[in-house]
Design a protein around this motif. Structure first.
Motif, mmCIF file in Angstrom:
data_model
loop_
_atom_site.group_PDB
_atom_site.id
_atom_site.type_symbol
_atom_site.label_atom_id
_atom_site.label_comp_id
_atom_site.label_asym_id
_atom_site.label_seq_id
_atom_site.Cartn_x
_atom_site.Cartn_y
_atom_site.Cartn_z
ATOM 1 N N PRO A 87 -43.783 45.521 27.410
ATOM 2 C CA PRO A 87 -44.337 45.510 26.056
ATOM 3 C C PRO A 87 -43.334 45.254 24.935
ATOM 4 O O PRO A 87 -43.689 44.681 23.909
ATOM 5 N N ILE A 88 -42.096 45.639 25.126
ATOM 6 C CA ILE A 88 -41.116 45.476 24.059
ATOM 7 C C ILE A 88 -40.876 44.001 23.735
ATOM 8 O O ILE A 88 -40.442 43.642 22.640
ATOM 9 N N LYS A 140 -43.260 41.676 23.742
ATOM 10 C CA LYS A 140 -44.531 41.028 23.412
ATOM 11 C C LYS A 140 -44.412 40.084 22.219
ATOM 12 O O LYS A 140 -45.186 39.136 22.075
ATOM 13 N N TYR A 200 -41.768 42.630 16.313
ATOM 14 C CA TYR A 200 -42.681 43.366 17.185
ATOM 15 C C TYR A 200 -41.951 44.486 17.907
ATOM 16 O O TYR A 200 -42.502 45.576 18.109
ATOM 17 N N ARG A 238 -42.915 48.315 17.803
ATOM 18 C CA ARG A 238 -43.132 49.068 19.036
ATOM 19 C C ARG A 238 -42.348 50.384 19.013
ATOM 20 O O ARG A 238 -42.853 51.442 19.420
ATOM 21 N N LEU A 246 -45.598 53.396 17.881
ATOM 22 C CA LEU A 246 -46.362 53.816 19.050
ATOM 23 C C LEU A 246 -45.895 55.171 19.545
ATOM 24 O O LEU A 246 -44.704 55.487 19.493
ATOM 25 N N VAL A 293 -42.083 53.181 25.462
ATOM 26 C CA VAL A 293 -42.595 52.014 24.751
ATOM 27 C C VAL A 293 -41.774 50.773 25.050
ATOM 28 O O VAL A 293 -42.188 49.674 24.708
#
Length: 554
Positions: free
Chosen positions: A82-83, A85, A515, A519, A523, A530
């Motif tokens: 996710p980091i 993304k 992003y 993150r 989050l 994350v």
């Protein structure tokens, strides 16, 4: 990982033709043959094939596998890490920016197509309202060396089509030309009805747009080789000068061509493969489609240089006086050659139909990357795909209007120079690092084995882990080190225009750190949670080192 409810291609061939149609675009015709000619002829194939094997094919394979396993677009696939993304939004933005000017090239081809339905082609003489006193029907070395003399074909493109004479520069654009605006509108309508229902419709359109160029190229080659001087042109194209391999520039241009010709980094391959069946053999697809792309580039060189050799012979000038690349080749030199043939209008219609089909399916791929990437990220858009597609294509049309004004070629040149240069290399570099070093090559290889039943060999794993990231890092450094501000002919862009260009390039690259920052800050959970999402435990210690460094710094 499998999402059974996801739409899939109607037939396997729909996917293959879509990928081939996207990767094989106008640059295969106007870029590769010229690079081959000016960089040692057949010797240029040595660095080209070398970089294809160590970087081009591995990255192509990586993107097809990434999209097929995760069944989402360019942003959604990064649930694996996710980091990173933000890189998904980077490639989506780049595809959107490219659409702003790429569709304009297709509209030029459509304008030329309409103009070809006439007894006398409008670019054969200097007796038209748009011609200047510098126009000359006669070719000679002295004329070509005179910077004030121009050919009818050159004046038709710049003065008859673009109306460049009515603009003083990028700060004097004027209003959109209604003729080009109409052609652009037709292109946008075609794109919309090709994309609005997803791959069920686009997969059928490519049966025409992806195959037609091969038919036309073959017909043009059969005609071209019969022309006087054609063999000399082909010999010049293939002449081998191995001493050129000692020049660093030859290797850099081969590497650059590989980076951009295969279409990695635009999110298109990820989007297309996300609609495959889970068990589809993406390894075989990667080998087939990337090979066809390179063979098409090589084949098109025979077509181009047979006609360039003919022009050189007909006007008794050196081949390097007529050999060029870019839009000038397909909108000035080639139309001029066609105009000298018997039945020139028919040949012109055939040629510009080829350009249209080459452009349309590549534009479709870029649009699909944006649409799929965003509707997979924002799930509520799935129910409104038709409206969202309409929004994207209309927005693209409105921005593209700047490129069909009197000074539109300046906007076009600025976008072409900044929208997908260094930024696309940066995006692919971050993508390769994210998969190879954070998600992990072993985990990625397990995913591929789950899909196709066999694990990637050591060669592919080494390329993903070491060779491709190093290659891409080198290309990013070279891109910055060799950067030159854009020019159009003798026109030099003002500082403010270059600043806008850099802002455009940075806006896409900035998605990665922005992003990541989002993150980290917004989050819930620990920093480690994350950061790596599905990242493998193989990378656990690497991530903790990074995290500890972050804490020490902060």
């Amino acid at each position: 990982m499998v999402t059974d409810s996801r739409e899939t291609w109607g037939k396997k061939i729909d996917f293959l033709l879509s990928v081939i149609g996207f990767a094989v675009d106008l640059a295969n015709v106007w870029r590769f043959p010229y690079l081959c000619y000016k960089n040692g002829g057949g010797a240029f194939l040595v660095p080209y094939l070398f970089f294809m094997v160590i970087a081009g094919m591995p990255l192509f394979y990586m993107e097809l596998a990434l999209g097929q396993y995760n069944r989402e677009g360019a942003a959604g696939v990064w649930k694996i890490c996710p980091i990173f993304k933000g890189v998904g939004f980077t490639v989506i933005l780049i595809s959107l920016y490219v659409g702003f000017y790429y569709n304009v090239i297709i509209s030029w081809a459509l304008f030329y197509l309409f103009s070809s339905f006439s007894g006398d082609l409008p670019w054969v003489n200097c007796n038209n309202s748009w011609n200047s006193e510098n126009c000359s029907d006669l070719w000679s070395n002295s004329t070509l060396n005179d910077s004030h003399r121009t050919t009818p074909a050159a004046e038709y493109f710049e003065r008859g089509v673009l109306h460049l004479q009515d603009s003083a520069g990028i700060d004097d654009l004027g209003r959109p030309r209604w003729q080009l605006t109409s052609c652009l509108a037709v292109v946008i309508v075609v794109l919309y009805f090709s994309l609005w229902k997803g791959v069920k419709t686009s997969g059928k359109v490519v049966w025409i747009t992806a195959t037609m160029p091969y038919v036309v190229l073959t017909v043009l080659l059969l005609r071209g080789v019969t022309l006087p001087g054609a063999i000399d042109g082909i010999k010049a194209y293939l002449s081998v000068d191995f001493l050129r391999l000692l020049e660093a520039r030859v290797w850099i241009e081969a590497a650059t061509q590989i980076c951009f010709s295969l279409g990695v980094g635009f999110g298109v391959l990820i989007a297309f493969s996300s609609y495959n069946k889970f068990s589809n053999n993406c390894y075989r697809d990667a080998i087939i489609t990337s090979s066809i792309n390179s063979l098409t580039s090589f084949f098109s060189g025979f077509v181009i240089f047979s006609f360039l050799g003919y022009m050189s012979n007909k006007h008794n000038v050196a081949l390097d006086k007529v050999a060029t690349d870019g839009p000038g080749l397909v909108f000035i030199i080639y139309p001029e050659a066609i105009a000298t043939l018997p039945g020139s209008s028919v040949w012109a219609v055939i040629f510009f139909i080829m350009l249209l089909t080459l452009g349309i399916d590549s534009a479709m791929g870029g649009m699909e990357s944006v649409i799929t990437g965003l509707i997979d990220e924002f799930k509520f858009l799935h129910k409104h795909r038709e409206l969202f597609t309409l929004f994207i294509v209309v927005s693209t049309f409105l921005i593209s209007l700047f490129c069909v004004t009197n000074g539109g070629i300046y906007v076009f040149t600025l976008l072409d120079h900044y929208a997908a240069g260094t930024s696309i290399l940066f995006g692919v570099l971050i993508e390769a690092i994210g998969i190879a070093w954070l998600y992990g090559v072993d985990r990625f290889s397990d995913d591929i084995q789950e899909m196709i039943g066999q694990r990637p060999g050591l060669y592919w794993r080494l390329c993903w882990k070491f060779v491709s990231p190093c290659f891409l890092l080198f290309m990013v450094v070279v891109s910055f080190a060799t950067f030159n501000p854009p020019k159009y002919g003798t026109y030099v862009f003002p500082m403010w225009a270059n600043m806008i260009g850099w802002c455009l390039a940075m806006s896409s690259m900035a998605m990665v750190p922005l992003y990541a920052l989002y993150r980290f800050c917004s989050l819930p959970g620990s920093l480690c949670d994350v950061s790596y999402g599905y990242a493998t435990t193989d990378n656990y210690h690497l991530l903790h080192i990074m995290i500890q460094g972050f804490h020490l710094y902060s």
